[in-house]
Design an enzyme around this catalytic site. Structure first.
Site, short mmCIF file in Angstrom:
data_model
loop_
_atom_site.label_atom_id
_atom_site.label_comp_id
_atom_site.label_asym_id
_atom_site.label_seq_id
_atom_site.Cartn_x
_atom_site.Cartn_y
_atom_site.Cartn_z
N SER A 195 0.83 -1.03 -0.01
CA SER A 195 0.07 -0.09 -0.04
C SER A 195 0.93 1.11 0.06
O SER A 195 1.92 1.12 0.58
CB SER A 195 -0.85 0.06 1.31
N TYR B 46 -1.98 -0.21 10.37
CA TYR B 46 -1.83 -0.59 8.76
C TYR B 46 -0.90 -0.08 8.13
O TYR B 46 -0.28 -0.79 7.37
CB TYR B 46 -3.31 -0.07 8.09
#
Length: 293
Positions: free
Chosen positions: A155, A168
């Protein structure tokens, strides 16, 4: 798709494959004549969706009926024993894995001093789930002597680490580092034909798109991400950094350069969002985009 790993009769294993980017990839691999194993915690729900999506693909390939297959496999990637059992099942069933796509992921971890349970869940799924897939499958893929791909979904939040879901960000930063180390190991393995790739989607409309029931204008579809991914793999790219309808590669380059500049220039961490530096970042971004990156 010209990469030798993506070939009729070979097998792709996709974690987190019952929806989003994983599901879009599964459709493309199946259409290429590959066996596809979709491993996901949501397989009971996913089976109906899979059956509906495969119908037109099966019709288009009716002449090859029975020569390749798609199956769902319930899996929690946080459980290494379960991932190892999946590996055993796939090799016993198909005798081969050409593509391993470690794509399963969750969000909602939280900040640095909150929500320990959320942290443990995010790290166990996002980071350890990728590690489990690599450790379970990579040795056999290497030993086969055949071309293979290990694609790990990272990501942009693991690169520029914006404020918000720190857990995250940490998990995706770890995937980046893990995949870089994996590719270094693979390229130094004698006679190895397996390569690793880091998929870094942009803003994508998936099951993780919070609060959205329709695709936001700025988002790419999962199919667009997979198209971009396959083109990048054919070029031999390791870093598959996807743009979207709002963010260009030049903008991504500027954001990544600024993030590394925090360390080089001894600015406060995450200075892009710091009141004393946000205007300087805005000017830096505008200049980089104007100059083409």
């Amino acid at each position: 798709m010209t990469h030798p790993a993506i070939a009729p009769g070979r097998t792709a294993v996709i974690t987190g494959g019952a929806s989003g980017i994983g599901f879009a990839a599964a459709k493309r691999f199946f259409a290429a004549g590959m066996n596809v194993v979709i491993a996901d915690t949501h397989i009971p729900k996913g089976e109906a969706a899979i059956a509906a999506a495969w119908a037109p693909i099966r019709d288009a390939h009716a002449k090859d009926a029975g020569s390749y297959d798609v199956i769902g496999y319930p899996l929690d990637v946080a459980d290494f024993d379960a991932v190892a059992a999946l590996k055993t099942y796939v090799y016993e069933t198909y005798g081969d894995v050409a593509v391993l796509m470690n794509n399963a992921g969750v969000g909602g971890g939280g900040g640095a001093y909150e929500n320990l349970d959320g942290w443990l869940r995010v790290i166990a799924t996002n980071l350890m789930g990728v590690l489990h897939g690599v450790q379970a499958f990579a040795p056999a893929m290497i030993a086969s002597g055949k071309p293979g791909l290990i694609i790990n979904t990272g990501s942009k939040q693991g690169i520029t680490t914006p404020p918000g879901d720190t857990a995250y960000n940490v998990s995706k930063s770890g995937i980046k580092t893990l995949t870089e180390g994996l590719q270094h190991s693979l390229r130094n393995e004698p006679n190895c034909q397996v390569s690793a790739h880091l998929l870094v989607p942009g803003f994508t409309f998936t099951g993780l798109t919070r609060g959205a029931t329709e695709k936001p204008p700025g988002a790419w579809t999962a199919d667009q991400v997979v198209d971009f991914m396959l083109e990048a793999i054919e070029r031999g790219d390791f870093y598959i950094l996807c743009p979207d309808n709002d963010v260009t590669r030049e903008m991504d380059n500027a954001r990544m350069e600024w993030a590394m500049g925090d360390l080089i220039n001894n600015r406060p961490p995450l200075s892009r969002w710091h009141p004393d530096h946000k205007d300087a970042f805005a000017a830096f971004l505008a200049e980089r985009v104007k100059s083409g990156g």
